[in-house]
Design an enzyme around this catalytic site. Sequence first.
Site, PDB file in Angstrom:
ATOM      1  N   GLU A 215       0.475 -13.239  12.652  1.00 44.78           N
ATOM      2  CA  GLU A 215       0.947 -12.030  13.306  1.00 44.78           C
ATOM      3  C   GLU A 215       0.732 -10.866  12.337  1.00 44.78           C
ATOM      4  O   GLU A 215       0.910 -11.015  11.122  1.00 44.78           O
ATOM      5  CB  GLU A 215       2.437 -12.151  13.646  1.00 44.78           C
ATOM      6  CG  GLU A 215       2.772 -13.293  14.585  1.00 44.78           C
ATOM      7  CD  GLU A 215       2.147 -13.118  15.961  1.00 44.78           C
ATOM      8  OE1 GLU A 215       2.104 -11.976  16.444  1.00 44.78           O
ATOM      9  OE2 GLU A 215       1.710 -14.126  16.534  1.00 44.78           O
TER      10      GLU A 215
ATOM     11  N   HIS B 102       3.111   3.249  -9.197  1.00 46.82           N
ATOM     12  CA  HIS B 102       2.951   1.814  -9.435  1.00 46.82           C
ATOM     13  C   HIS B 102       4.232   1.210 -10.006  1.00 46.82           C
ATOM     14  O   HIS B 102       4.595   0.084  -9.671  1.00 46.82           O
ATOM     15  CB  HIS B 102       1.775   1.576 -10.380  1.00 46.82           C
ATOM     16  CG  HIS B 102       0.448   1.968  -9.807  1.00 46.82           C
ATOM     17  ND1 HIS B 102       0.067   1.608  -8.532  1.00 46.82           N
ATOM     18  CD2 HIS B 102      -0.583   2.694 -10.319  1.00 46.82           C
ATOM     19  CE1 HIS B 102      -1.143   2.084  -8.280  1.00 46.82           C
ATOM     20  NE2 HIS B 102      -1.560   2.747  -9.348  1.00 46.82           N
TER      21      HIS B 102
ATOM     22  N   ASP C 224       0.834  -1.204   0.000  1.00 48.24           N
ATOM     23  CA  ASP C 224       0.000   0.000   0.000  1.00 48.24           C
ATOM     24  C   ASP C 224       0.868   1.253   0.000  1.00 48.24           C
ATOM     25  O   ASP C 224       1.927   1.278   0.647  1.00 48.24           O
ATOM     26  CB  ASP C 224      -0.897  -0.014   1.251  1.00 48.24           C
ATOM     27  CG  ASP C 224      -2.018   0.994   1.165  1.00 48.24           C
ATOM     28  OD1 ASP C 224      -2.305   1.490   0.063  1.00 48.24           O
ATOM     29  OD2 ASP C 224      -2.614   1.300   2.212  1.00 48.24           O
ATOM     30  N   GLY C 225       0.430   2.263  -0.720  1.00 47.50           N
ATOM     31  CA  GLY C 225       1.103   3.554  -0.667  1.00 47.50           C
ATOM     32  C   GLY C 225       1.681   4.049  -1.973  1.00 47.50           C
ATOM     33  O   GLY C 225       2.322   5.103  -2.001  1.00 47.50           O
TER      34      GLY C 225
ATOM     35  N   GLY D  46       0.209   5.374  -4.582  1.00 47.22           N
ATOM     36  CA  GLY D  46      -0.366   6.657  -4.975  1.00 47.22           C
ATOM     37  C   GLY D  46       0.153   7.807  -4.140  1.00 47.22           C
ATOM     38  O   GLY D  46       0.475   8.887  -4.670  1.00 47.22           O
TER      39      GLY D  46
ATOM     40  N   TRP E  98     -10.962  -2.802  -9.109  1.00 47.04           N
ATOM     41  CA  TRP E  98     -11.645  -2.591 -10.383  1.00 47.04           C
ATOM     42  C   TRP E  98     -12.481  -1.315 -10.370  1.00 47.04           C
ATOM     43  O   TRP E  98     -12.868  -0.816 -11.439  1.00 47.04           O
ATOM     44  CB  TRP E  98     -12.532  -3.789 -10.709  1.00 47.04           C
ATOM     45  CG  TRP E  98     -11.777  -5.039 -11.023  1.00 47.04           C
ATOM     46  CD1 TRP E  98     -11.656  -6.154 -10.243  1.00 47.04           C
ATOM     47  CD2 TRP E  98     -11.028  -5.324 -12.218  1.00 47.04           C
ATOM     48  NE1 TRP E  98     -10.879  -7.103 -10.855  1.00 47.04           N
ATOM     49  CE2 TRP E  98     -10.484  -6.625 -12.082  1.00 47.04           C
ATOM     50  CE3 TRP E  98     -10.775  -4.603 -13.387  1.00 47.04           C
ATOM     51  CZ2 TRP E  98      -9.705  -7.207 -13.067  1.00 47.04           C
ATOM     52  CZ3 TRP E  98      -9.987  -5.177 -14.375  1.00 47.04           C
ATOM     53  CH2 TRP E  98      -9.463  -6.460 -14.213  1.00 47.04           C
TER      54      TRP E  98
ATOM     55  N   SER F 272      -6.611  -5.939  -5.703  1.00 44.06           N
ATOM     56  CA  SER F 272      -7.774  -6.457  -4.979  1.00 44.06           C
ATOM     57  C   SER F 272      -9.003  -6.452  -5.888  1.00 44.06           C
ATOM     58  O   SER F 272      -9.041  -5.779  -6.928  1.00 44.06           O
ATOM     59  CB  SER F 272      -8.054  -5.605  -3.736  1.00 44.06           C
ATOM     60  OG  SER F 272      -8.649  -4.375  -4.102  1.00 44.06           O
TER      61      SER F 272
ATOM     62  N   LEU G  17      11.558 -20.582  -3.540  1.00 46.28           N
ATOM     63  CA  LEU G  17      10.450 -19.848  -2.936  1.00 46.28           C
ATOM     64  C   LEU G  17       9.214 -19.893  -3.833  1.00 46.28           C
ATOM     65  O   LEU G  17       9.320 -19.812  -5.061  1.00 46.28           O
ATOM     66  CB  LEU G  17      10.878 -18.398  -2.696  1.00 46.28           C
ATOM     67  CG  LEU G  17       9.836 -17.430  -2.120  1.00 46.28           C
ATOM     68  CD1 LEU G  17      10.506 -16.445  -1.172  1.00 46.28           C
ATOM     69  CD2 LEU G  17       9.130 -16.646  -3.237  1.00 46.28           C
TER      70      LEU G  17
END
Length: 254
Positions: free
Chosen positions: A219, A49, A32-33, A35, A81, A77, A143
């Site tokens: 957590e 982005h 997040d962040g 923008g 959209w 997410s 991974l």
Amino acid sequence: MPPLVGVAPAGALPTGASSGGSVPSHVAIIMDGNGRWAASRGLPRAAGHKAGAEAVTRCLRAARANGVDYLTLYAFSSENWRREPSEVADLTGLLKFYLRHKVAELHREQVKIRFVGEVGRFGPELCSEMTRAEELTAGNTGLTLLLALSYGGRSDIVQAARALARAAKCGALDPAAIDEDMVSGYLLTAGVPDPDVIVRTSGEHRLSNFLLWQSAYAELVFLDTLWPDFDEACFTRVLNIYGRRERRFGARPA
């Protein structure tokens, strides 16, 4: 911030949970962040982005270097959209670029790629690229990178409930046999252990419909860092915070 704990029989672990340790097996991140990072620099959101995509590379490098087995990134997410069509186009264009130009590198590094979410909404061209990436890396032993695209935790639970209902309706499943393990097996993350730690950047303190079932005993770590500024030092900080937590899964302390 205290650990999120629930109720479980003493000595038992919930489905998919690890027993703890300084290095989590599964790290999930709400990125997040982007923008706000761009706005603070007078740049278009697309620049945020792009910088966020570069942070993904640093995060993946840090996860591999520290022995993390699974890394899940909330990349898009189901609610995204609703954003402006131009921003959705920027995001999907960036996804297309990385699928075409970065998958081979991840394959050489033995990273296994998996997509979770309603990926069909991205259209046949991108879906084909995602399928190609999953098939190419399916046999890799390093991974596992899960990219949550057009993903929502509630819709994940709903699709699992529908699948269970269909199985019960046709007689393939006794409803009385449905338990937590079975529900987990019908989620989009089936076969992947639940996250040990969920990280959210940018100072927001909520899950935003991310891995709602799977996060029951995770957590939670909230960082003020904006996602494009996330680097190896931030990842180390997360590991240090996690290492200080006592994971009891609802049991009494010894």
